[in-house]
Motif scaffolding. Structure first.
Motif, PDB file in Angstrom:
ATOM      1  N   LEU A 171       0.832  -1.205   0.000  1.00  0.00           N
ATOM      2  CA  LEU A 171       0.000   0.000   0.000  1.00  0.00           C
ATOM      3  C   LEU A 171       0.863   1.251   0.000  1.00  0.00           C
ATOM      4  N   LEU A 172       1.921   1.244   0.795  1.00  0.00           N
ATOM      5  CA  LEU A 172       2.801   2.408   0.866  1.00  0.00           C
ATOM      6  C   LEU A 172       3.395   2.712  -0.502  1.00  0.00           C
ATOM      7  N   GLN A 173       3.792   1.684  -1.203  1.00  0.00           N
ATOM      8  CA  GLN A 173       4.350   1.886  -2.537  1.00  0.00           C
ATOM      9  C   GLN A 173       3.291   2.402  -3.505  1.00  0.00           C
ATOM     10  N   TYR A 174       2.074   1.886  -3.352  1.00  0.00           N
ATOM     11  CA  TYR A 174       0.982   2.340  -4.220  1.00  0.00           C
ATOM     12  C   TYR A 174       0.717   3.831  -4.023  1.00  0.00           C
ATOM     13  N   ILE A 175       0.684   4.275  -2.783  1.00  0.00           N
ATOM     14  CA  ILE A 175       0.435   5.697  -2.497  1.00  0.00           C
ATOM     15  C   ILE A 175       1.546   6.558  -3.078  1.00  0.00           C
ATOM     16  N   LYS A 176       2.779   6.098  -2.954  1.00  0.00           N
ATOM     17  CA  LYS A 176       3.905   6.871  -3.478  1.00  0.00           C
ATOM     18  C   LYS A 176       3.920   6.881  -5.008  1.00  0.00           C
ATOM     19  N   ASP A 177       3.466   5.787  -5.618  1.00  0.00           N
ATOM     20  CA  ASP A 177       3.441   5.713  -7.085  1.00  0.00           C
ATOM     21  C   ASP A 177       2.249   6.456  -7.691  1.00  0.00           C
ATOM     22  N   ASN A 178       1.233   6.729  -6.876  1.00  0.00           N
ATOM     23  CA  ASN A 178       0.013   7.389  -7.349  1.00  0.00           C
ATOM     24  C   ASN A 178      -0.265   8.620  -6.490  1.00  0.00           C
ATOM     25  N   PRO A 179       0.461   9.704  -6.732  1.00  0.00           N
ATOM     26  CA  PRO A 179       0.344  10.894  -5.871  1.00  0.00           C
ATOM     27  C   PRO A 179      -1.039  11.522  -5.848  1.00  0.00           C
ATOM     28  N   GLU A 180      -1.883  11.235  -6.858  1.00  0.00           N
ATOM     29  CA  GLU A 180      -3.232  11.798  -6.885  1.00  0.00           C
ATOM     30  C   GLU A 180      -4.230  10.961  -6.090  1.00  0.00           C
ATOM     31  N   PHE A 181      -3.802   9.802  -5.594  1.00  0.00           N
ATOM     32  CA  PHE A 181      -4.727   8.880  -4.932  1.00  0.00           C
ATOM     33  C   PHE A 181      -5.369   9.512  -3.697  1.00  0.00           C
ATOM     34  N   ILE A 182      -4.590  10.159  -2.847  1.00  0.00           N
ATOM     35  CA  ILE A 182      -5.104  10.786  -1.630  1.00  0.00           C
ATOM     36  C   ILE A 182      -4.960  12.293  -1.760  1.00  0.00           C
ATOM     37  N   GLN A 183      -6.068  12.991  -1.634  1.00  0.00           N
ATOM     38  CA  GLN A 183      -6.071  14.450  -1.728  1.00  0.00           C
ATOM     39  C   GLN A 183      -6.783  15.043  -0.506  1.00  0.00           C
ATOM     40  N   PRO A 184      -6.369  16.216  -0.013  1.00  0.00           N
ATOM     41  CA  PRO A 184      -5.215  16.991  -0.474  1.00  0.00           C
ATOM     42  C   PRO A 184      -3.905  16.368  -0.009  1.00  0.00           C
ATOM     43  N   ILE A 185      -2.792  16.971  -0.386  1.00  0.00           N
ATOM     44  CA  ILE A 185      -1.481  16.400  -0.118  1.00  0.00           C
ATOM     45  C   ILE A 185      -1.220  16.275   1.372  1.00  0.00           C
ATOM     46  N   SER A 186      -1.815  17.149   2.186  1.00  0.00           N
ATOM     47  CA  SER A 186      -1.612  17.064   3.638  1.00  0.00           C
ATOM     48  C   SER A 186      -2.147  15.746   4.183  1.00  0.00           C
ATOM     49  N   ARG A 187      -3.295  15.281   3.668  1.00  0.00           N
ATOM     50  CA  ARG A 187      -3.849  13.988   4.094  1.00  0.00           C
ATOM     51  C   ARG A 187      -2.946  12.840   3.606  1.00  0.00           C
ATOM     52  N   ARG A 188      -2.436  12.996   2.404  1.00  0.00           N
ATOM     53  CA  ARG A 188      -1.535  11.969   1.862  1.00  0.00           C
ATOM     54  C   ARG A 188      -0.317  11.797   2.765  1.00  0.00           C
ATOM     55  N   ASN A 189       0.260  12.903   3.163  1.00  0.00           N
ATOM     56  CA  ASN A 189       1.442  12.837   4.030  1.00  0.00           C
ATOM     57  C   ASN A 189       1.113  12.221   5.384  1.00  0.00           C
ATOM     58  N   GLU A 190      -0.080  12.541   5.913  1.00  0.00           N
ATOM     59  CA  GLU A 190      -0.500  11.953   7.189  1.00  0.00           C
ATOM     60  C   GLU A 190      -0.614  10.435   7.080  1.00  0.00           C
ATOM     61  N   MET A 191      -1.166   9.958   5.986  1.00  0.00           N
ATOM     62  CA  MET A 191      -1.363   8.519   5.817  1.00  0.00           C
ATOM     63  C   MET A 191      -0.037   7.791   5.600  1.00  0.00           C
ATOM     64  N   ILE A 192       0.864   8.413   4.904  1.00  0.00           N
ATOM     65  CA  ILE A 192       2.188   7.810   4.729  1.00  0.00           C
ATOM     66  C   ILE A 192       2.859   7.638   6.088  1.00  0.00           C
ATOM     67  N   SER A 193       2.791   8.662   6.913  1.00  0.00           N
ATOM     68  CA  SER A 193       3.385   8.590   8.259  1.00  0.00           C
ATOM     69  C   SER A 193       2.701   7.516   9.093  1.00  0.00           C
ATOM     70  N   PHE A 194       1.376   7.433   8.979  1.00  0.00           N
ATOM     71  CA  PHE A 194       0.624   6.445   9.747  1.00  0.00           C
ATOM     72  C   PHE A 194       1.044   5.022   9.357  1.00  0.00           C
ATOM     73  N   ILE A 195       1.166   4.762   8.074  1.00  0.00           N
ATOM     74  CA  ILE A 195       1.544   3.422   7.621  1.00  0.00           C
ATOM     75  C   ILE A 195       2.979   3.108   8.019  1.00  0.00           C
ATOM     76  N   GLU A 196       3.850   4.077   7.871  1.00  0.00           N
ATOM     77  CA  GLU A 196       5.266   3.862   8.195  1.00  0.00           C
ATOM     78  C   GLU A 196       5.482   3.613   9.687  1.00  0.00           C
ATOM     79  N   SER A 197       4.545   4.055  10.523  1.00  0.00           N
ATOM     80  CA  SER A 197       4.671   3.811  11.968  1.00  0.00           C
ATOM     81  C   SER A 197       4.318   2.374  12.339  1.00  0.00           C
TER      82      SER A 197
END
Length: 653
Positions: A171-197
């Motif tokens: 999933l983490l790779q999918y989000i990084k490969d598809n930057p438009e998947f989660i909008q706005p970018i602030s939410r995208r960054n929050e989810m990346i941090s959540f998964i990485e934790s």
């Protein structure tokens, strides 16, 4: 090129009480996108619904002494009633208690279980019933639910678990490969941090209550809320059934609109469930901010929820929808205030848009006998208006494709205000006095009407009740070719010879008055500008107006005043702040004349003011009087003395 499809969803709302304006915001956003995409030729499927299972519903039904299904039936009926009142154009309404949903949930769960991604274990953890969410000890905040702040209860039971952690890296790779998947970018960054934790496996079944979908391989368990609820987005399309053609057609274009508090469920849990089932994630998830009121986020426990039904009844669905979308900043929290809603209605809808229609139809009736005549003498100023419509269409498309609803509306209103300015600049009332300028007058009047048609089509996804009323007044109800998006690619969609039908104000002005105790009531009043137009067009009415006595007139104190200074009021295109001298007295007066006079040309000018008018606050400035002006169509001229031998302070009578 294949058929263009668009699939848009709202969250399915929980029937534990009536819906509030936060729910209305999400659904209006989705409806606006659905209507816009249909306007642009897309095959659209728009889904909303209700999430009806879980422990909270079972408990509330018991408190109401009703079977759970009877309890939710009542509330779901109120949901559907609200969406009808709000002109929501959903294609489908999914209920998680429907058989079509249950069979898909069970089939999906069985498929993932059979491949080894679901296992049975025991669970001990902290559970928040209102949020239907389990929390670990470290996730609690002061011993309470980190989402809603309410108490949690310790739960220990046998449960089935979904191996979410297995799919974290994918999933983490999918989000990084598809930057438009989660909008706005602030939410995208929050989810990346959540998964990485680090992701923990997800509890997906319960045994301590039975109001839910039975787990197919172990019926004493019921499916836990998120595995059940999230599946609605594909169960409504018939995924996994013989009637799965909707799924294959629409799922590749899926867009989920959700509040920021449930972004995690839609961008972590849901795509992992789909990946495990061999289904592509949705194309996009947009997480908008909360609509805040005094006291913060709306919640039933705080007692600060606002019922949209009352607002729709007072102001109409279109004005309510407009205010919701115009005041909501992109991706951030917005603030609801009824005074702001009224100001938007009076300024944007009544003064700008409604007045544009009113003054246009008034002048067409007066100067052309009510007939829209083909344009002939185009000038550069006409081309500027035409080009701005094209630019606005591009800006609107860009904004809506990025979920920027407020920016989209702001761009349309720049065009509407440009059309109003066009009237002032071309001055049709002056052209009408010169028989040699008849052709030019007809061109100007045509362009005024055509600008309204363009603006109406552009606002139609936001305010779907507006077009039918505008088409009636413009006389093009029976000209469907003039109602389409394609028709505004060019200028000139109104057929020559069209007869207008002047009607009531598009958006009547609203006055809010304070009652004792601080509550508010509203009064609907006719648009003042409309009344001026009517008096101008039907001069014979002057003699029929209500008569007053000389004693009544003598109560009005008219005085001559000298303008000492003038400046524009910040963020108010139509207002000027004037300092005037009335004899030995100095006063501040706010006047709506900024579109007719530059501040510098007023300094030293003598004007007539109503000196005994009750002070009023406009844009935070206390105005201590009113300046008199003569209005002719769209032209305005201040009343000044013919000779300069009269001092300021003199009585006007």
């Amino acid at each position: 090129m294949g058929e263009k499809t668009f699939y848009v969803t709202t969250p399915i709302y929980y029937p534990s009480g009536k819906l509030h304006i936060g729910h209305a915001l999400t659904t209006t956003m989705a409806d606006t996108l659905a209507r816009y995409k249909r306007l642009r030729g897309y095959d659209v499927y728009f889904l909303t619904g209700s999430d009806e299972h879980g422990q909270k519903i079972q408990r509330k039904a018991q408190e109401a002494n009703l079977p759970p299904i009877k309890y939710v039936d009542q509330l779901v009926a109120s949901f559907k009633g609200l969406w009808q009142r709000l002109n929501i154009s959903n294609n489908d309404f999914i209920r998680t208690t429907e058989q079509r949903h249950k069979q898909v949930v069970q089939k999906l769960l069985q498929k993932i279980y059979d491949q080894g991604d679901i296992y049975k274990s025991s669970y001990e953890g902290w559970y928040c019933t209102p949020c239907e969410t389990f929390w670990t000890e470290r996730q609690l905040e002061d011993g309470n639910c980190p989402d809603c702040g309410r108490p949690v209860e310790l739960v220990k039971e046998e449960s089935y678990f979904f191996r979410m952690s297995k799919y974290a890296d994918r999933l983490l790779q999918y989000i990084k490969d598809n930057p438009e998947f989660i909008q706005p970018i602030s939410r995208r960054n929050e989810m990346i941090s959540f998964i990485e934790s680090g992701l923990e496996d997800l509890c997906i079944s319960r045994t301590t209550f039975d109001w839910g979908i039975p787990v197919p391989m172990d019926p004493k368990h019921v499916v836990y809320v998120w595995f059940d609820a999230l599946t609605n987005y594909i169960s409504a399309l018939g995924y996994g059934t013989e009637e799965d053609h909707l799924f294959h057609k629409y799922w590749p274009s899926a867009v989920h609109l959700v509040g920021k508090d449930i972004v995690r469920f839609h961008t972590v849990i849901w795509p992992i469930i789909l990946m495990a089932a061999g289904i592509d994630p949705p194309r996009q998830v947009f997480g908008h901010g909360w609509l805040l009121v005094d006291g913060g986020k709306m919640s039933k426990s705080k007692g600060n929820v606002i019922d949209p039904i009352g607002l729709i009844e007072r102001y109409g669905a279109d004005a309510f929808r407009y205010s919701l979308l115009r005041e909501m900043p992109y991706g951030a929290d917005g603030y609801y205030n009824e005074e702001v809603l009224v100001n938007r209605l009076n300024t944007d809808l009544a003064n700008d848009f409604g007045n544009l229609l009113s003054r246009t139809t008034a002048m067409i009736k007066k100067f052309n006998g009510g007939e829209i005549i083909a344009p002939t003498e185009q000038e550069e100023i006409d081309n500027e208006l035409i080009n701005m419509s094209k630019e606005t269409q591009e800006q609107l498309d860009s904004a809506l494709n990025n979920f920027e609803f407020s920016r989209a509306l702001a761009s349309i209103w720049r065009f509407i205000n440009r059309a109003n300015k066009y009237i002032e600049e071309t001055a049709p009332w002056t052209l009408a006095k010169d028989t040699n300028k008849k052709a030019r007058l007809q061109t100007v009047l045509y362009n005024m009407a055509e600008s309204i048609r363009h603006a109406t089509i552009m606002v139609s996804p936001f305010m779907p009740g507006v077009p039918v009323r505008v088409w009636e007044q413009l006389g093009i109800t029976d000209v469907p070719s003039a109602h389409t998006w394609e028709s505004i690619a060019e200028w000139g969609g109104i057929p020559a010879g069209t007869k207008i039908n002047r009607g009531s104000p598009l958006f009547p002005r609203i006055d809010i008055k304070e009652q004792e105790g601080g509550s508010q009531v509203t009064e609907t009043k006719n648009n003042k500008t409309d009344a001026k137009h009517e008096n101008e067009i039907n001069k014979e009415q002057i003699s029929k107006e209500e008569q007053i006595s000389i004693e009544e007139f003598s109560r009005i104190r008219l005085r001559l005043a000298k303008v000492l200074s003038a400046e524009k009021v910040a963020n108010a295109d139509k207002l000027l702040k004037l300092e005037v001298k009335i004899g030995d007295e100095k006063r501040t007066i706010v006047a709506g004349i900024a579109q007719h006079y530059q501040p510098e040309e007023l300094i030293g000018k003598k004007v007539v003011v109503v000196a005994n008018l009750k002070p009023a606050k406009l844009r935070g400035i206390v105005s201590e009087g009113m300046i008199l002006a003569a209005v002719d169509g769209g032209s305005l001229s201040l009343i000044s003395p013919e000779r300069d031998n009269v001092n300021d302070g003199a009585t006007v009578r």
